[in-house]
Design an enzyme around this catalytic site. Sequence first.
Site, PDB file in Angstrom:
ATOM      1  N   ALA A   1       0.867  -1.167   0.000  1.00 46.50           N
ATOM      2  CA  ALA A   1       0.000   0.000   0.000  1.00 46.50           C
ATOM      3  C   ALA A   1       0.911   1.226   0.000  1.00 46.50           C
ATOM      4  O   ALA A   1       2.080   1.145   0.400  1.00 46.50           O
ATOM      5  CB  ALA A   1      -0.894  -0.021   1.235  1.00 46.50           C
TER       6      ALA A   1
ATOM      7  N   GLY B   1       0.757  -4.862   0.942  1.00 46.77           N
ATOM      8  CA  GLY B   1      -0.487  -4.899   0.162  1.00 46.77           C
ATOM      9  C   GLY B   1      -0.310  -5.554  -1.198  1.00 46.77           C
ATOM     10  O   GLY B   1      -1.273  -6.088  -1.758  1.00 46.77           O
TER      11      GLY B   1
ATOM     12  N   GLU C   1      -0.591  -9.108  -0.565  1.00 44.49           N
ATOM     13  CA  GLU C   1      -2.004  -9.358  -0.219  1.00 44.49           C
ATOM     14  C   GLU C   1      -2.894  -9.318  -1.458  1.00 44.49           C
ATOM     15  O   GLU C   1      -3.816 -10.124  -1.600  1.00 44.49           O
ATOM     16  CB  GLU C   1      -2.453  -8.335   0.830  1.00 44.49           C
TER      17      GLU C   1
ATOM     18  N   GLU D   1       5.178  -5.009   7.026  1.00 48.38           N
ATOM     19  CA  GLU D   1       4.511  -3.929   7.762  1.00 48.38           C
ATOM     20  C   GLU D   1       5.096  -3.724   9.149  1.00 48.38           C
ATOM     21  O   GLU D   1       5.083  -2.625   9.687  1.00 48.38           O
ATOM     22  CB  GLU D   1       3.005  -4.211   7.872  1.00 48.38           C
TER      23      GLU D   1
HETATM   24  N1  DAK Z   1       4.643   3.237  -0.860  1.00 52.39           N
HETATM   25  C1  DAK Z   1       5.019   4.407  -1.420  1.00 52.39           C
HETATM   26  N2  DAK Z   1       6.136   4.537  -2.155  1.00 52.39           N
HETATM   27  C2  DAK Z   1       6.921   3.457  -2.318  1.00 52.39           C
HETATM   28  C3  DAK Z   1       6.589   2.199  -1.754  1.00 52.39           C
HETATM   29  C4  DAK Z   1       5.381   2.105  -0.996  1.00 52.39           C
HETATM   30  N3  DAK Z   1       4.942   0.967  -0.459  1.00 52.39           N
HETATM   31  N4  DAK Z   1       7.562   1.320  -2.090  1.00 52.39           N
HETATM   32  C5  DAK Z   1       8.452   2.009  -2.825  1.00 52.39           C
HETATM   33  N5  DAK Z   1       8.078   3.288  -2.974  1.00 52.39           N
HETATM   34  C6  DAK Z   1       8.760   4.371  -3.684  1.00 52.39           C
HETATM   35  C7  DAK Z   1      10.005   4.838  -2.926  1.00 52.39           C
HETATM   36  O1  DAK Z   1       9.654   5.746  -1.929  1.00 52.39           O
HETATM   37  C8  DAK Z   1      10.790   5.467  -4.044  1.00 52.39           C
HETATM   38  O2  DAK Z   1      10.255   6.742  -4.317  1.00 52.39           O
HETATM   39  P1  DAK Z   1      11.200   8.052  -4.516  1.00 52.39           P
HETATM   40  O3  DAK Z   1      12.081   8.122  -3.313  1.00 52.39           O
HETATM   41  O4  DAK Z   1      11.970   7.747  -5.786  1.00 52.39           O
HETATM   42  O5  DAK Z   1      10.240   9.188  -4.658  1.00 52.39           O
HETATM   43  C9  DAK Z   1      10.493   4.581  -5.251  1.00 52.39           C
HETATM   44  O6  DAK Z   1       9.276   3.889  -4.915  1.00 52.39           O
HETATM   45  C10 DAK Z   1      11.570   3.539  -5.512  1.00 52.39           C
HETATM   46  O7  DAK Z   1      11.778   2.818  -4.313  1.00 52.39           O
HETATM   47  P2  DAK Z   1      13.239   2.568  -3.679  1.00 52.39           P
HETATM   48  O8  DAK Z   1      14.165   3.695  -4.030  1.00 52.39           O
HETATM   49  O9  DAK Z   1      13.054   2.253  -2.254  1.00 52.39           O
HETATM   50  O10 DAK Z   1      13.699   1.278  -4.522  1.00 52.39           O
HETATM   51  P3  DAK Z   1      14.678   0.111  -4.061  1.00 52.39           P
HETATM   52  O11 DAK Z   1      14.920  -0.712  -5.269  1.00 52.39           O
HETATM   53  O12 DAK Z   1      15.878   0.674  -3.325  1.00 52.39           O
HETATM   54  O13 DAK Z   1      13.846  -0.746  -2.985  1.00 52.39           O
HETATM   55  C11 DAK Z   1      11.858  -1.850  -2.113  1.00 52.39           C
HETATM   56  C12 DAK Z   1      12.675  -1.440  -3.369  1.00 52.39           C
HETATM   57  C13 DAK Z   1      10.526  -2.465  -2.626  1.00 52.39           C
HETATM   58  C14 DAK Z   1      12.621  -2.943  -1.338  1.00 52.39           C
HETATM   59  C15 DAK Z   1      11.617  -0.637  -1.203  1.00 52.39           C
HETATM   60  O14 DAK Z   1      11.074   0.416  -2.011  1.00 52.39           O
HETATM   61  C16 DAK Z   1      10.680  -0.900  -0.068  1.00 52.39           C
HETATM   62  O15 DAK Z   1      11.075  -1.490   0.941  1.00 52.39           O
HETATM   63  N6  DAK Z   1       9.428  -0.430  -0.204  1.00 52.39           N
HETATM   64  C17 DAK Z   1       8.437  -0.510   0.873  1.00 52.39           C
HETATM   65  C18 DAK Z   1       7.969  -1.921   1.075  1.00 52.39           C
HETATM   66  C19 DAK Z   1       6.955  -1.996   2.214  1.00 52.39           C
HETATM   67  O16 DAK Z   1       7.259  -1.694   3.364  1.00 52.39           O
HETATM   68  N7  DAK Z   1       5.744  -2.364   1.883  1.00 52.39           N
HETATM   69  C20 DAK Z   1       4.651  -2.473   2.841  1.00 52.39           C
HETATM   70  C21 DAK Z   1       3.852  -1.226   2.754  1.00 52.39           C
HETATM   71  S1  DAK Z   1       2.580  -1.165   4.014  1.00 52.39           S
HETATM   72  C22 DAK Z   1      -3.806  -1.069   7.224  1.00 52.39           C
HETATM   73  C23 DAK Z   1      -2.672  -1.437   7.917  1.00 52.39           C
HETATM   74  C24 DAK Z   1      -1.539  -1.708   7.237  1.00 52.39           C
HETATM   75  C25 DAK Z   1      -1.473  -1.630   5.882  1.00 52.39           C
HETATM   76  C26 DAK Z   1      -2.587  -1.283   5.190  1.00 52.39           C
HETATM   77  C27 DAK Z   1      -3.753  -0.998   5.861  1.00 52.39           C
HETATM   78  N8  DAK Z   1      -4.983  -0.733   7.953  1.00 52.39           N
HETATM   79  C28 DAK Z   1      -4.948  -0.677   9.385  1.00 52.39           C
HETATM   80  C29 DAK Z   1      -6.240  -0.442   7.280  1.00 52.39           C
HETATM   81  C30 DAK Z   1      -0.188  -1.830   5.260  1.00 52.39           C
HETATM   82  C31 DAK Z   1      -0.026  -1.993   4.023  1.00 52.39           C
HETATM   83  C32 DAK Z   1       1.258  -2.003   3.353  1.00 52.39           C
HETATM   84  O17 DAK Z   1       1.331  -2.577   2.343  1.00 52.39           O
END
Ligand code: DAK
Length: 258
Positions: free
Chosen positions: A65, A109, A112, A132
Amino acid sequence: MAFENIIVEKKDGVALVTLNRPEAMNALCTPLMEELHDALEDFEHDDAVRVVVITGNEKAFAAGADIKEMAPRDFMDVYKADFITHKWERVTQCRKPVIAAVSGYALGGGCELAMMCDFILASETAKFGQPEVTLGTLPGIGGSQRLTRLVGRAKAMEMCLTGRMMDAAEAERSGLAARVIPAEGFMDEIMKTAQKIAGFSQVAVMMIKDAVNRVDETTLAEGVRYERQLFHASFGTADQKEGMAAFIEKRKPAFKDR
Ligand code: DAK
């Protein structure tokens, strides 16, 4: 339908949806999920669509997400809006089969969303995870439930508590992915699989999907009874007559979805 965050192509009975926010690793923002919802609504009513494929790009299926969208929200915002409920879960209500074609990251997400599809076909580059916990939160789109059902409690607990990623081979071994496909020619193989399903009787395909999905909602005895009712019902279709006649006559069946 004009979309900004997804690309939709329809060909040979297959609707291919490509998540299209490469600059953000296909992070699932609300507009993207609303577009996906609208596309799925359209597919449901479009007779030309028999199978749906959801994919991303080579680097990411979806890295979760959208963290930048979620970061400023507080409890009242997400609770009152029932954030991530209505349109986000549309894929689970599709009557037509939905395949997740995963290359690169499928995190949070993204993992998911892939698990909400009927099955996952993984490129050898795929990486799955529920990170998360590293953000001070937990899976919110069914990860703790669907991952546990697919890979078992020990692995799901370990992945959700540590945020560790699973590669494609482990995902296949654990039952998360149906199959691993070489990165070269990945989408060709995906389309071949989707078109194969699209060539069968749509009634039989929908009944099979319905029967398999019952497993999460019922006991074994009830599930088998439900399957038996659908099996009996299939004998009322022209396609069952055609399929069995074609076998006996050693020819290809011509299904009519009747
Ligand atoms: N959201 C927003 N932007 C993201 C992103 C994300 N999930 N993942 C990557 N990006 C963006 C980065 O910020 C970066 O943007 P700029 O800095 O260039 O503006 C761009 O994509 C490229 O990413 P990286 O520079 O980080 O690229 P790398 O190759 O170095 O790394 C990576 C790739 C996928 C390992 C890394 O980007 C990463 O760790 N991303 C986040 C992964 C993550 O933590 N995903 C889980 C998200 S939380 C809820 C509760 C919880 C949730 C939903 C609802 N409720 C209570 C209702 C949680 C949901 C989730 O999914």
